[in-house]
Design a protein around this motif. Structure first.
Motif, PDB file in Angstrom:
ATOM      1  N   GLY A 355       1.185  -1.333  -0.035  1.00  0.00           N
ATOM      2  CA  GLY A 355       0.141  -0.028  -0.474  1.00  0.00           C
ATOM      3  C   GLY A 355       0.963   1.686  -0.084  1.00  0.00           C
ATOM      4  O   GLY A 355       1.973   1.444  -0.940  1.00  0.00           O
ATOM      5  N   GLU A 386     -11.759   1.957   7.829  1.00  0.00           N
ATOM      6  CA  GLU A 386     -11.643   1.663   5.809  1.00  0.00           C
ATOM      7  C   GLU A 386     -10.698   2.169   5.243  1.00  0.00           C
ATOM      8  O   GLU A 386      -9.560   1.931   4.821  1.00  0.00           O
ATOM      9  CB  GLU A 386     -13.265   2.643   5.813  1.00  0.00           C
ATOM     10  N   THR A 387      -9.922   3.217   5.220  1.00  0.00           N
ATOM     11  CA  THR A 387      -8.814   4.472   4.694  1.00  0.00           C
ATOM     12  C   THR A 387      -7.633   3.302   5.049  1.00  0.00           C
ATOM     13  O   THR A 387      -7.041   3.592   4.191  1.00  0.00           O
ATOM     14  CB  THR A 387      -8.987   5.784   5.266  1.00  0.00           C
ATOM     15  N   VAL A 389      -7.207   0.115   6.155  1.00  0.00           N
ATOM     16  CA  VAL A 389      -7.022  -1.162   5.503  1.00  0.00           C
ATOM     17  C   VAL A 389      -7.006  -0.636   3.984  1.00  0.00           C
ATOM     18  O   VAL A 389      -6.208  -2.011   3.194  1.00  0.00           O
ATOM     19  CB  VAL A 389      -8.017  -1.485   5.542  1.00  0.00           C
ATOM     20  N   GLU A 390      -7.650   0.318   2.960  1.00  0.00           N
ATOM     21  CA  GLU A 390      -7.030   0.104   1.740  1.00  0.00           C
ATOM     22  C   GLU A 390      -5.213   0.967   1.379  1.00  0.00           C
ATOM     23  O   GLU A 390      -5.155   0.076   0.298  1.00  0.00           O
ATOM     24  CB  GLU A 390      -8.353   0.757   1.344  1.00  0.00           C
ATOM     25  N   LYS A 393      -3.333  -1.891   2.595  1.00  0.00           N
ATOM     26  CA  LYS A 393      -3.473  -3.320   2.216  1.00  0.00           C
ATOM     27  C   LYS A 393      -3.683  -4.553   3.203  1.00  0.00           C
ATOM     28  O   LYS A 393      -2.544  -5.246   2.871  1.00  0.00           O
ATOM     29  CB  LYS A 393      -2.149  -3.570   0.890  1.00  0.00           C
ATOM     30  N   TYR A 413     -13.326  -3.012  10.101  1.00  0.00           N
ATOM     31  CA  TYR A 413     -13.235  -3.024   8.387  1.00  0.00           C
ATOM     32  C   TYR A 413     -12.591  -4.358   8.193  1.00  0.00           C
ATOM     33  O   TYR A 413     -11.245  -4.761   8.220  1.00  0.00           O
ATOM     34  CB  TYR A 413     -12.842  -1.726   7.647  1.00  0.00           C
ATOM     35  N   ARG A 415     -11.291  -6.181   4.803  1.00  0.00           N
ATOM     36  CA  ARG A 415     -10.635  -6.508   3.614  1.00  0.00           C
ATOM     37  C   ARG A 415     -10.643  -7.965   2.925  1.00  0.00           C
ATOM     38  O   ARG A 415     -11.593  -7.960   2.458  1.00  0.00           O
ATOM     39  CB  ARG A 415      -9.991  -5.708   3.175  1.00  0.00           C
TER      40      ARG A 415
END
Length: 706
Positions: A355, A386-387, A389-390, A393, A413, A415
């Motif tokens: 990420g 969420e931010t 995790v995304e 990664k 959250y 993924r």
């Protein structure tokens, strides 16, 4: 069974030999291209090294870690065959351009291998990779006919092309076969006709297999198969486009070259899709090796590509056959661009694997942008996790908020499902702190079992945790405000209900009875004087009771003594009466002339003091009690006694809870504790308006809440 050490040596040896062979073939091809750029083709020479590197690197990594998985060995063998194909093609091309086939050893074998060796390299990824990915096993025994069809069809097609005495024009092969079997053209054509439907069954059956596997898979396996499914779609589209151009212009060399290019590109796509599935979803947990291999594999491929293009272009532009100066110029240009290219590739690969951990400003900027558009406070914490995790990664993240001694999950959250092999000790927990107070926790799962967060990860996560601590504090304030509003509404309605009940059940019947008795007095006034006197006396008593009820209701709303005497005077009056009735010696220490205080503060302090003195009288077994009142900025209230103190097993009752809630309603605090010298202490701080702050008088104690 082969050991992992032996498998590692064997797989990397095959990969190294293949890379050496393809490098030699590339060098020969470069010289051939320089010698005659007009007649030389570029498809094999340009794309085969990239394909060979892809096969060898991914295959060696997989085979060295999981020797029993046939995917790794299949990639190693395919990469080796691709390298041999590259060498034979370059060798044949150099001999053809130089018109010296009789002086070079093995030219016949090279030309023969160049005719058919590309077939297994092309067909294996379209068939057995799709059938066996990701665990190296078929979906079930029902798919064995598809595997047999693919294997027999590939072998038959390769054999027929390898020994056919006639050119296989339907495959774009126009040259003669130096090792073709004379007189076997019909037999080879029949074998090709036999192999073609088997290959169709094998290819389309393999595509159906990966589609069925994708539909049945869940969690991590579904995410892995998704990459290969996308690559399969890319293969279909790419080869369809290439086939259209070839079908439109079957005799055009450019159409043939474009078709070959599309085939190579789709093959590289399948191999890279397999590598990405391993990379992103940890099928074999080889992230560090994959990171370095991807960087330097891609770097090698790009360097080779640049070198070939630069040398070829310089040879055409300068119209010279001197290869050494051109090679030196090309080498210099590649050397200058090597380091910037490596750094850019490293950043891209790191972003793919980890990420945006190496770009904290981008993560924090994205987090700020997303929080700016969040309207509801309950969406703030979910947006943060969420931010995180995304951006990094990660498979899972959560935020918990402190509730007493426990932590309650406020947002989470997911993924990808967290692996069952991941232990609780691998979960990273970072505190969310606001002004030295722990508000909650940021809980993060590592990218794979056994993979700890790096120092770069932790630095970024700690920065995010500091920002999340402020956000969590604001969310808790919003929640507390909402709960306070709810309590205020509930308290107001309860108070209205109590007033209604007191008026209806207390004053209502009394006044009704008084009305009846007045009627009776009126009726008996002229006939029975004694009865009138008796009713008058009862009426007077009921009026006194009603008056008492009215005074009690008014006292419950706000003690009259506060309006008449002020807070200090009301406490003095109560303490004086209490000392006379109960024998408990209560002493009051307070300013002589305190300023007028807000009504809510007076009521809260008065109620807290009375409740504390009642508890001392009932439960403490004390002889003396002291009530201290001071005004150093806020109203400070302390009630202490010399009784037995509080047992640790005692739970807060209605009285203690009521005192704490009265203070918290005004933004203050109230704590009850056992004193070191014995006895119990109740300490409260009630905020005052700024206009009353700074009044003299310091408390003799410090109030803190743990």
């Amino acid at each position: 069974m082969m050991s992992q050490k032996t498998a590692r040596r064997l797989s990397w040896s095959i990969a190294l030999i293949a890379i050496v062979i393809v490098t030699i073939g590339l060098i020969i091809s470069v010289f051939a291209l320089i010698a005659d750029g007009q007649r030389a083709t570029f498809s094999h020479q340009f794309f085969t090294p990239v394909l060979t590197l892809s096969y060898c690197v991914v295959g060696a990594l997989v085979a060295s870690r999981h020797p029993r998985n046939p995917i790794g060995w299949m990639f190693c063998v395919t990469g080796f065959l691709s390298a041999v194909n590259m060498f034979s093609a370059g060798y044949s091309l150099y001999a053809e351009i130089g018109d010296i086939p009789e002086t070079l050893p093995g030219v016949t074998i090279a030309q023969w291998l160049d005719l058919w060796l590309w077939l297994p390299n092309t067909l294996l990824p379209f068939t057995f990779l799709l059938l066996l990915f990701p665990d190296g096993r078929l979906l079930s025994a029902r798919w064995r006919p598809v595997a047999w069809a693919a294997g027999i069809g590939t072998a038959a097609m390769a054999f027929a092309v390898a020994f056919s005495p006639e050119p296989s024009e339907f495959l774009g092969i126009t040259g003669s076969n130096p090792l073709g079997i004379p007189g076997a053209a019909n037999a080879m054509n029949a074998l090709i006709a036999f192999a073609a439907p088997l290959l169709l069954i094998g290819i389309f059956g393999s595509i159906a297999s990966i589609a069925v596997r994708f539909r049945r898979s869940v969690g991590v396996e579904r995410a892995q198969v998704k990459w290969l499914a996308y690559a399969a779609i890319f293969v279909i589209v790419g080869n369809f486009v290439g086939g259209i151009f070839w079908a439109i212009s079957p005799g055009d060399s450019s159409a043939l070259e474009f078709s070959i290019v599309m085939t190579f590109v789709t093959l590289v796509g399948i191999v890279l899709a397999t590598g990405i599935a391993i990379l992103r979803y940890r099928l074999w947990d080889i992230d560090i090796l994959i990171n370095r291999t991807l960087v330097y594999g891609l770097l090698s491929a790009l360097v080779i590509t640049f070198y070939v293009v630069i040398v070829g272009l310089l040879g055409i532009l300068l119209q010279t056959e001197e290869s050494l100066p051109i090679a030196l110029i090309g080498t210099g240009i590649v050397a200058v661009s090597f380091q910037p290219l490596r750094e850019r590739l490293q950043r891209r690969v790191n972003r793919l694997m980890y990420g945006e951990r190496n770009d904290p400003y981008a993560v924090l900027g994205r987090l700020s942008e997303r929080l700016e558009v969040v309207v509801a406070s309950q969406s703030v914490l979910p947006t943060i996790v969420e931010t995180v995790v995304e951006a990094l990664k990660l498979p899972y993240a959560a935020i918990t908020l402190k509730d007493g001694d426990d932590f309650v999950t406020a947002a989470e959250y997911t993924r990808t499902p967290v692996s069952e092999r991941m232990s609780a000790s691998e979960i990273e927990t970072l505190p969310l702190v606001y002004q030295t107070e722990t508000i909650g926790q940021l809980i993060l799962a590592p990218r794979a079992p056994g993979e700890a967060f790096s120092q770069t990860d932790l630095r970024l996560l700690e920065t995010i945790a500091r920002q999340a601590g402020v956000a969590a504090y604001n969310v808790r304030l919003a929640q507390d405000l909402q709960h306070s509003r709810e309590r205020l509404v509930s308290t107001r309605e309860e108070e209205r209900r109590r007033l209604r009940r007191d008026l209806h059940d207390g004053l209502g019947p009394v006044i009704a009875a008084m009305s009846f008795k007045l009627d009776a007095i009126h009726n008996l006034a002229d006939r029975d004087a004694d009865a009138v006197k008796k009713l008058t006396a009862e009426l007077k008593m009921q009026m006194q009771e009603a008056l008492g009820d009215i005074r009690r209701i008014a006292y419950d709303l706000r003690p009259p003594a506060l309006d008449e005497l002020g807070l200090v005077g009301a406490l003095k009056a109560h303490i004086t009466a209490y000392n006379q009735l109960h024998g408990l010696q209560i002493r009051l220490e307070a300013p002589e002339n305190p300023p007028p205080l807000p009504a809510a503060v007076e009521v809260a302090a008065y109620r807290i003091a009375l409740e504390a003195m009642t508890n001392v009288s009932r439960h403490a077994g004390a002889q003396h009690c002291c009530v201290r009142l001071s005004l150093p900025g806020d109203l400070w209230l302390e009630i202490t006694d010399d009784g037995r103190g509080m047992s640790e097993a005692v739970r807060a009752g209605v009285g203690l809870i009521s005192m704490r809630e009265r203070a918290e309603e005004l933004g203050g605090v109230c704590v009850t504790e056992t004193l070191p010298q014995g006895g119990t202490g109740v300490k409260a701080r009630l905020p005052l308006p700024p206009a009353l702050a700074g009044i003299t008088g310091e408390p003799a104690w410090n109030l803190s809440v743990s």
